[in-house]
Structure formats: C-alpha cells, structure tokens
Write a protein that holds these residues in place. Structure first.
Motif, short mmCIF file in Angstrom:
data_model
loop_
_atom_site.label_atom_id
_atom_site.label_comp_id
_atom_site.label_asym_id
_atom_site.label_seq_id
_atom_site.Cartn_x
_atom_site.Cartn_y
_atom_site.Cartn_z
N LYS A 9 0.82 -1.22 0.00
CA LYS A 9 0.00 0.00 0.00
C LYS A 9 0.85 1.26 0.00
O LYS A 9 0.54 2.24 0.68
N CYS A 10 1.94 1.27 -0.77
CA CYS A 10 2.88 2.39 -0.74
C CYS A 10 2.25 3.71 -1.18
O CYS A 10 2.72 4.77 -0.78
N SER A 11 1.19 3.68 -1.97
CA SER A 11 0.57 4.94 -2.38
C SER A 11 -0.15 5.63 -1.22
O SER A 11 -0.48 6.80 -1.30
N ALA A 12 -0.36 4.92 -0.12
CA ALA A 12 -1.04 5.49 1.05
C ALA A 12 -0.06 6.04 2.08
O ALA A 12 -0.48 6.56 3.11
N TYR A 13 1.23 5.93 1.85
CA TYR A 13 2.20 6.40 2.84
C TYR A 13 2.15 7.91 2.96
O TYR A 13 2.13 8.63 1.97
N ASN A 14 2.16 8.37 4.22
CA ASN A 14 2.24 9.81 4.49
C ASN A 14 3.05 9.99 5.77
O ASN A 14 3.53 9.02 6.35
N ALA A 15 3.18 11.22 6.22
CA ALA A 15 4.00 11.53 7.39
C ALA A 15 3.58 10.67 8.58
O ALA A 15 2.39 10.55 8.88
N GLY A 16 4.55 10.06 9.24
CA GLY A 16 4.30 9.27 10.43
C GLY A 16 4.06 7.80 10.20
O GLY A 16 4.07 7.01 11.14
N VAL A 17 3.83 7.39 8.96
CA VAL A 17 3.60 5.97 8.66
C VAL A 17 4.89 5.20 8.92
O VAL A 17 5.98 5.64 8.54
N LYS A 18 4.76 4.03 9.55
CA LYS A 18 5.92 3.18 9.85
C LYS A 18 5.83 1.94 8.98
O LYS A 18 4.78 1.31 8.89
N VAL A 19 6.96 1.60 8.36
CA VAL A 19 7.01 0.42 7.51
C VAL A 19 8.14 -0.50 7.93
O VAL A 19 9.19 -0.05 8.37
N LEU A 20 7.89 -1.79 7.81
CA LEU A 20 8.94 -2.80 8.00
C LEU A 20 9.56 -3.04 6.63
O LEU A 20 8.85 -3.36 5.67
N GLN A 21 10.85 -2.85 6.51
CA GLN A 21 11.56 -3.10 5.25
C GLN A 21 12.12 -4.52 5.32
O GLN A 21 13.06 -4.79 6.06
N PRO A 22 11.53 -5.47 4.58
CA PRO A 22 11.99 -6.86 4.64
C PRO A 22 13.44 -7.03 4.21
O PRO A 22 14.10 -7.97 4.65
N LYS A 23 13.96 -6.15 3.37
CA LYS A 23 15.34 -6.28 2.90
C LYS A 23 16.36 -6.02 4.01
O LYS A 23 17.48 -6.51 3.94
N THR A 24 15.97 -5.23 5.02
CA THR A 24 16.89 -4.92 6.11
C THR A 24 16.42 -5.48 7.45
O THR A 24 17.20 -5.58 8.39
N GLY A 25 15.11 -5.80 7.55
CA GLY A 25 14.56 -6.26 8.81
C GLY A 25 14.35 -5.14 9.80
O GLY A 25 14.09 -5.37 10.98
N LEU A 26 14.42 -3.88 9.33
CA LEU A 26 14.29 -2.72 10.20
C LEU A 26 13.01 -1.95 9.90
O LEU A 26 12.40 -2.11 8.85
N ILE A 27 12.63 -1.09 10.85
CA ILE A 27 11.42 -0.29 10.71
C ILE A 27 11.81 1.16 10.45
O ILE A 27 12.74 1.69 11.08
N TYR A 28 11.09 1.80 9.52
CA TYR A 28 11.36 3.18 9.12
C TYR A 28 10.08 3.99 9.23
O TYR A 28 8.99 3.49 8.94
N LYS A 29 10.22 5.26 9.62
CA LYS A 29 9.08 6.16 9.78
C LYS A 29 9.18 7.27 8.73
O LYS A 29 10.25 7.88 8.56
N CYS A 30 8.07 7.53 8.04
CA CYS A 30 8.03 8.57 7.01
C CYS A 30 8.14 9.94 7.68
O CYS A 30 7.41 10.25 8.63
N LYS A 31 9.05 10.78 7.18
CA LYS A 31 9.28 12.10 7.74
C LYS A 31 8.11 13.03 7.41
O LYS A 31 7.34 12.78 6.48
#
Length: 188
Positions: free
Chosen positions: A131-153
């Motif tokens: 659902k990448c088209s729904a990402y906005n400020a504050g959304v947190k995603v798990l990146q499977p390639k790194t196993g880490l979580i990132y928050k949209c600025k």
C-alpha cells in the motif's frame, strides 16, 4: 526446513527481528492474515518455558523453527546463498507468492515484569512496499530487505515516501540511495 523452498517464489510477510528479553511464562503470538482477515488455523502461541528460550537471541530462532515445522506455505529464517537458514535473532517470515497469505504479526503477552515488552499492536503499519501509495507523514514500515522499521518524515519530505520502489528506488527505505531524505530509521 521446508523441502519445497525451491518450488515457487517466496515473499517476506513479517519479521522475527525483535530485541526483546522474554521470561518464563511470557507468550509470543504469531498471527497470519490474508486479505479477508486473520487465518485462525495458521496462527499460534509460543510460550516461553525456560530461561534460555526467552533470550533475545534465542526465542526468534525457536519461533522460526516452530513455523518451519508446523505451518504450511510459510517459512522462517534468513535467505542466504545456500538457501533458507534459521538464525539467532533476525529471521524473516516468508510465504509462497500467490498462496493468499499477506502478512504475519507478532504480539507479546508478558506476565513477568518486562519493561521491553509491548503487546497488542505491531511496531509498524505496513510491510514495504504494501500500500505504498497510502504512505504519508508518520507511517511506519517494515523493510523486509533490512529487517528494520522506518518512519516517514513530515512534509515536505513525506511526498517521497509514497513513491513505489520500482518507479523510483532512490527513496526505498533503508536501501535507496536517498532514503534518508524521506525516512527515519526507528528500530536498531
């Protein structure tokens, strides 16, 4: 380990990359979902029954081994050149593409005193690029390639968060050349 790993495309649906110390009596619940909701027959609870099992390096391995032994169409571990290997800590959860399973979530029920444990809600909103088209400020995603979580600025940088990876890999969280402009890493 599944013998059918070579029989299809495997896609990441979750992560066992938590650095939580668990104690005897604590419970890890793994819940699987498809587009209709929870898959009750696949979901399970894993109780910590020894001190060794609760270590932050150990329980992810034990849960991965349980998945590989008991859950059909799902595998857990690290993809390596030799195939899927169950590791200490940092194991991904994979499913066969097209089988209908869309995500796996972990929750913790801590009965012992446990400052690190957080129950009920996963630490992320989506598994990238879901659902990448729904990402906005504050959304947190798990990146499977790194196993880490990132928050949209926040805006104006948030406009780069909802760009699909194949269209513009520069902002893919954690791996794109300019990911720092759009994302903040929030898990170690």
């Amino acid at each position: 380990m599944h013998t059918s790993l070579a029989c299809g495309n495997w896609m990441p649906i979750g992560c066992l990359n938590h650095h939580t110390q668990l104690f005897v009596g604590d419970m890890v619940t793994v819940t699987f979902y498809d587009t209709q909701g929870e898959l009750v027959d696949l979901s399970f609870k894993y109780e910590i029954i020894t001190e060794e099992q609760g270590g932050p390096h150990n329980w992810p391995r034990f849960v991965a081994e349980y998945i590989n032994t008991h859950i059909p169409l799902v595998a857990a571990g690290r993809m390596t050149e030799q195939g899927l290997v169950v590791a200490y800590r940092s194991n991904q959860i994979y499913t066969l593409e097209g089988c209908g399973i869309t995500r796996a979530e972990l929750t913790f029920k801590c009965i012992a005193k446990c400052d690190d444990c957080q129950a009920v809600k996963p630490a992320y909103d989506y598994i990238y690029p879901e659902k990448c088209s729904a990402y906005n400020a504050g959304v947190k995603v798990l990146q499977p390639k790194t196993g880490l979580i990132y928050k949209c600025k926040p805006w104006p940088f948030s406009q780069f968060c909802n760009v699909k990876e194949e269209n513009n890999p520069l902002y893919e969280p954690g791996v794109g050349e300019s990911w720092h402009l759009a994302w903040q890493q929030i898990s170690p």
